[in-house]
Design an enzyme around this catalytic site. Structure first.
Site, mmCIF file in Angstrom:
data_model
loop_
_atom_site.group_PDB
_atom_site.id
_atom_site.type_symbol
_atom_site.label_atom_id
_atom_site.label_comp_id
_atom_site.label_asym_id
_atom_site.label_seq_id
_atom_site.Cartn_x
_atom_site.Cartn_y
_atom_site.Cartn_z
ATOM 1 N N CYS A 1 0.813 -1.225 0.000
ATOM 2 C CA CYS A 1 0.000 0.000 0.000
ATOM 3 C C CYS A 1 0.840 1.266 0.000
ATOM 4 O O CYS A 1 0.327 2.357 -0.234
ATOM 5 C CB CYS A 1 -0.943 -0.003 1.193
ATOM 6 S SG CYS A 1 -1.869 -1.530 1.327
ATOM 7 N N HIS B 1 -3.065 6.757 2.524
ATOM 8 C CA HIS B 1 -3.557 5.503 1.952
ATOM 9 C C HIS B 1 -4.939 5.221 2.522
ATOM 10 O O HIS B 1 -5.191 5.424 3.707
ATOM 11 C CB HIS B 1 -2.577 4.372 2.286
ATOM 12 C CG HIS B 1 -3.151 3.019 2.066
ATOM 13 N ND1 HIS B 1 -3.752 2.662 0.878
ATOM 14 C CD2 HIS B 1 -3.254 1.939 2.885
ATOM 15 C CE1 HIS B 1 -4.189 1.415 0.980
ATOM 16 N NE2 HIS B 1 -3.901 0.961 2.186
ATOM 17 N N ASN C 1 -10.325 -0.475 -0.040
ATOM 18 C CA ASN C 1 -8.878 -0.364 0.075
ATOM 19 C C ASN C 1 -8.264 -0.978 -1.180
ATOM 20 O O ASN C 1 -8.390 -2.171 -1.405
ATOM 21 C CB ASN C 1 -8.431 -1.095 1.342
ATOM 22 C CG ASN C 1 -6.924 -1.096 1.545
ATOM 23 O OD1 ASN C 1 -6.158 -0.924 0.603
ATOM 24 N ND2 ASN C 1 -6.496 -1.319 2.776
HETATM 25 C C1 LIG Z 1 -10.243 -5.316 9.913
HETATM 26 C C2 LIG Z 1 -10.819 -4.468 11.005
HETATM 27 C C3 LIG Z 1 -11.926 -3.576 10.491
HETATM 28 C C4 LIG Z 1 -11.382 -5.381 12.074
HETATM 29 O O1 LIG Z 1 -11.809 -4.635 13.186
HETATM 30 P P1 LIG Z 1 -11.537 -5.203 14.657
HETATM 31 O O2 LIG Z 1 -12.224 -4.333 15.605
HETATM 32 O O3 LIG Z 1 -10.081 -5.406 14.811
HETATM 33 O O4 LIG Z 1 -12.311 -6.563 14.513
HETATM 34 P P2 LIG Z 1 -12.224 -7.877 15.357
HETATM 35 O O5 LIG Z 1 -11.839 -8.961 14.445
HETATM 36 O O6 LIG Z 1 -11.462 -7.686 16.610
HETATM 37 O O7 LIG Z 1 -13.738 -8.019 15.704
HETATM 38 C C5 LIG Z 1 -14.468 -7.132 16.549
HETATM 39 C C6 LIG Z 1 -15.903 -7.639 16.639
HETATM 40 O O8 LIG Z 1 -16.544 -7.492 15.361
HETATM 41 C C7 LIG Z 1 -16.919 -8.761 14.818
HETATM 42 N N1 LIG Z 1 -16.585 -8.742 13.398
HETATM 43 C C8 LIG Z 1 -15.366 -8.913 12.805
HETATM 44 N N2 LIG Z 1 -15.463 -8.771 11.488
HETATM 45 C C9 LIG Z 1 -16.759 -8.505 11.207
HETATM 46 C C10 LIG Z 1 -17.467 -8.251 10.018
HETATM 47 N N3 LIG Z 1 -16.878 -8.226 8.812
HETATM 48 N N4 LIG Z 1 -18.788 -8.000 10.121
HETATM 49 C C11 LIG Z 1 -19.421 -7.995 11.287
HETATM 50 N N5 LIG Z 1 -18.790 -8.234 12.455
HETATM 51 C C12 LIG Z 1 -17.468 -8.489 12.425
HETATM 52 C C13 LIG Z 1 -16.111 -9.767 15.584
HETATM 53 O O9 LIG Z 1 -16.746 -11.002 15.630
HETATM 54 C C14 LIG Z 1 -15.996 -9.114 16.933
HETATM 55 O O10 LIG Z 1 -17.205 -9.293 17.666
HETATM 56 P P3 LIG Z 1 -17.193 -9.519 19.247
HETATM 57 O O11 LIG Z 1 -16.531 -8.323 19.846
HETATM 58 O O12 LIG Z 1 -18.642 -9.623 19.555
HETATM 59 O O13 LIG Z 1 -16.404 -10.779 19.436
HETATM 60 C C15 LIG Z 1 -9.737 -3.583 11.647
HETATM 61 O O14 LIG Z 1 -8.885 -4.357 12.441
HETATM 62 C C16 LIG Z 1 -8.923 -2.813 10.646
HETATM 63 O O15 LIG Z 1 -9.428 -2.135 9.782
HETATM 64 N N6 LIG Z 1 -7.591 -2.877 10.780
HETATM 65 C C17 LIG Z 1 -6.706 -2.197 9.874
HETATM 66 C C18 LIG Z 1 -6.522 -3.061 8.691
HETATM 67 C C19 LIG Z 1 -5.957 -2.338 7.542
HETATM 68 O O16 LIG Z 1 -6.043 -1.140 7.454
HETATM 69 N N7 LIG Z 1 -5.401 -3.100 6.643
HETATM 70 C C20 LIG Z 1 -4.871 -2.624 5.448
HETATM 71 C C21 LIG Z 1 -3.588 -1.991 5.667
HETATM 72 S S1 LIG Z 1 -2.972 -1.587 4.135
#
Ligand SMILES: CC(C)(COP(=O)(O)OP(=O)(O)OC[C@H]1O[C@@H](n2cnc3c(N)ncnc32)[C@H](O)[C@@H]1OP(=O)(O)O)[C@@H](O)C(=O)NCCC(=O)NCCS
Lengths: 81, 323
Positions: free
Chosen positions: B123, B248, B279
């Site tokens: 990215c 980004h 993204n």
């Molecule tokens: C991917 C991302 C959105 C996930 O968010 P998060 O808060 O870390 O998600 P988690 O996996 O810990 O899940 C949090 C909760 O949401 C739920 N959940 C996860 N993915 C889900 C989805 N797609 N839809 C609905 N619920 C979801 C989980 O089950 C969890 O529920 P709980 O608290 O009841 O157990 C986030 O981590 C993110 O954007 N990170 C940066 C990634 C990024 O930018 N990558 C590219 C870099 S170039």
């Protein structure tokens, strides 16, 4: 070393800045996700801000155990040097 | 002492003359994704800020999208294909490692025998490519360069993994960079953290991308502000003077967090193209900036801070003057 009151008010400031929580609502018994609408990503930012303010790092696995404002206050209290 | 070699004389600086983009035809909404995996429009909007993204079809390969975006960048900049001497394709989603895509992209644009190579900084790729092009121009290796960021991430995304399929999309963006007496591409501040190389990765050729979203989120919201400030400082621009901020487009929450920690002026124009593009890795910055220029949100002569970051982990930022 910050006192419990200082930690509580410092944390309330962070909550307001990061997640728009009104300081009056940031009381120890409140659950971040259920009562204050603070989600897992805001918790990550709160952890960062806590480290900046109090010098206490909260790793991701510890963050999962912090459910209420009171949990956060006691974690900071215990771990400040 | 051994003999020293003579060097070419380069230009005083490099400047971007024009941007172009290509957005695949097919729009995929959050509701469509919710039909396949357990998620909701509401969750995706609040956690990542995406409303829809584009998925490329069979006739929209990384090369096809690169050619389309670069063709548009050539047209807007008024530079002829025959004047281009260097082509850089930043991508991390090429269909295969051999051959690199840049020679074919150049050939299809009727650019004859340019220096051409692919670059993988995920990215951050567009910012790395822009820096490579500007430095080549300053050292005299190039005079007119095409820098393209192009991705078909859907080829590498498991559409049944709700941790990644909600985020990634396809697209391409490009810039024409030329020699200039008045520098319009500032010094890059780049770096990496290979200890976190597994945070976003594809294990092998038949695997899909896996991501530790939380670790990436924490890194992006804490480790990048200093580099952004430093890129401004090196370009001689106070961060409070920056007109346009184009980070980004990884997650809208990361963008908002950066706005809280970096000291921009209140009316800075901020890229939020992720809402419509998802993204798109190396394509996200030129895609976003092209749209901002077309809408008049980024104007000729504006200073823009670009900040790429992602798998590697890698990051790179620089200030540019908008064409
Ligand atoms: C991917 C991302 C959105 C996930 O968010 P998060 O808060 O870390 O998600 P988690 O996996 O810990 O899940 C949090 C909760 O949401 C739920 N959940 C996860 N993915 C889900 C989805 N797609 N839809 C609905 N619920 C979801 C989980 O089950 C969890 O529920 P709980 O608290 O009841 O157990 C986030 O981590 C993110 O954007 N990170 C940066 C990634 C990024 O930018 N990558 C590219 C870099 S170039």
């Amino acid at each position: 070393m910050a006192t419990t009151e200082e930690i509580q008010s410092g944390l309330a400031e962070i909550l307001e800045e990061v997640a728009g929580v009104l300081p009056a609502d940031a009381t120890p018994e409140k659950s971040f996700t259920e009562d204050l609408d603070v989600d897992s990503l805001s918790m990550v930012e709160i952890a960062t801000a806590v480290e900046d303010k109090f010098g206490v790092a909260i790793p991701d696995d510890e963050l999962a155990n912090i459910r209420t404002v009171g949990d956060a206050i006691s974690f900071i209290e215990k771990n400040q040097s | 002492m051994s003999r020293g070699l003579s060097l070419r004389k380069g230009a005083a600086g490099a400047r971007i003359l024009g941007f172009g983009d290509y957005r695949p035809r097919r729009i995929v909404t959050n509701d469509e994704i919710s039909q396949r995996v357990d998620t909701t429009d509401e969750w995706i909007r609040t956690r990542v800020g995406i409303s829809e993204r584009r998925f490329a079809g069979d006739d929209e390969s990384v090369v096809d999208m690169s050619v389309a975006a670069a063709g548009k960048a050539l047209a807007t900049s008024g530079v002829l294909a025959q004047d281009i001497d260097t082509v850089i394709v930043a991508t991390c989603s090429a269909p295969a490692p051999i051959p690199g895509l840049a020679p074919e992209v150049a050939h299809r644009l009727a650019i004859s025998a340019p220096g051409a190579f692919d670059l993988n900084a995920a990215c951050a790729g567009f910012c790395y490519g822009l820096s490579a092009a500007a430095d080549a121009i300053r050292s005299g290796s190039a005079r007119y360069a095409l820098v393209i960021g192009a991705e078909k991430l859907t080829d590498w995304t498991d559409q049944d993994d709700r941790g990644t399929c909600i985020i990634f999309g396809d697209g391409a963006g490009a810039a024409v960079v030329a020699a200039s007496d008045t520098p319009g591409v500032g010094p890059v501040v780049w770096g990496s953290d290979g200890e976190k190389s597994r945070a976003i990765s594809v294990a092998g050729r038949s695997s899909f991308m896996t991501m530790d979203g939380r670790a990436v989120y924490r890194w992006a919201t804490t480790q990048l502000a200093d580099s952004a400030h430093r890129a401004c400082e090196l370009a001689g621009v106070d961060i409070g003077e920056i007109d346009v901020f184009v980070p980004h487009q990884a997650n809208l929450r990361i963008v908002d967090s950066m706005l809280r920690t970096m000291k921009f002026k209140d009316d800075v124009a901020v890229a939020r193209d992720i809402v419509y593009s998802g993204n798109t890795s190396s394509a996200s910055i030129p895609l976003a900036l092209t749209a901002m220029i077309e809408r008049g949100e980024a104007k000729t002569g504006d200073t823009a801070l670009l900040l790429g970051f992602g798998a590697g982990l890698t990051y790179a930022g620089q200030v540019i003057i908008c064409p």
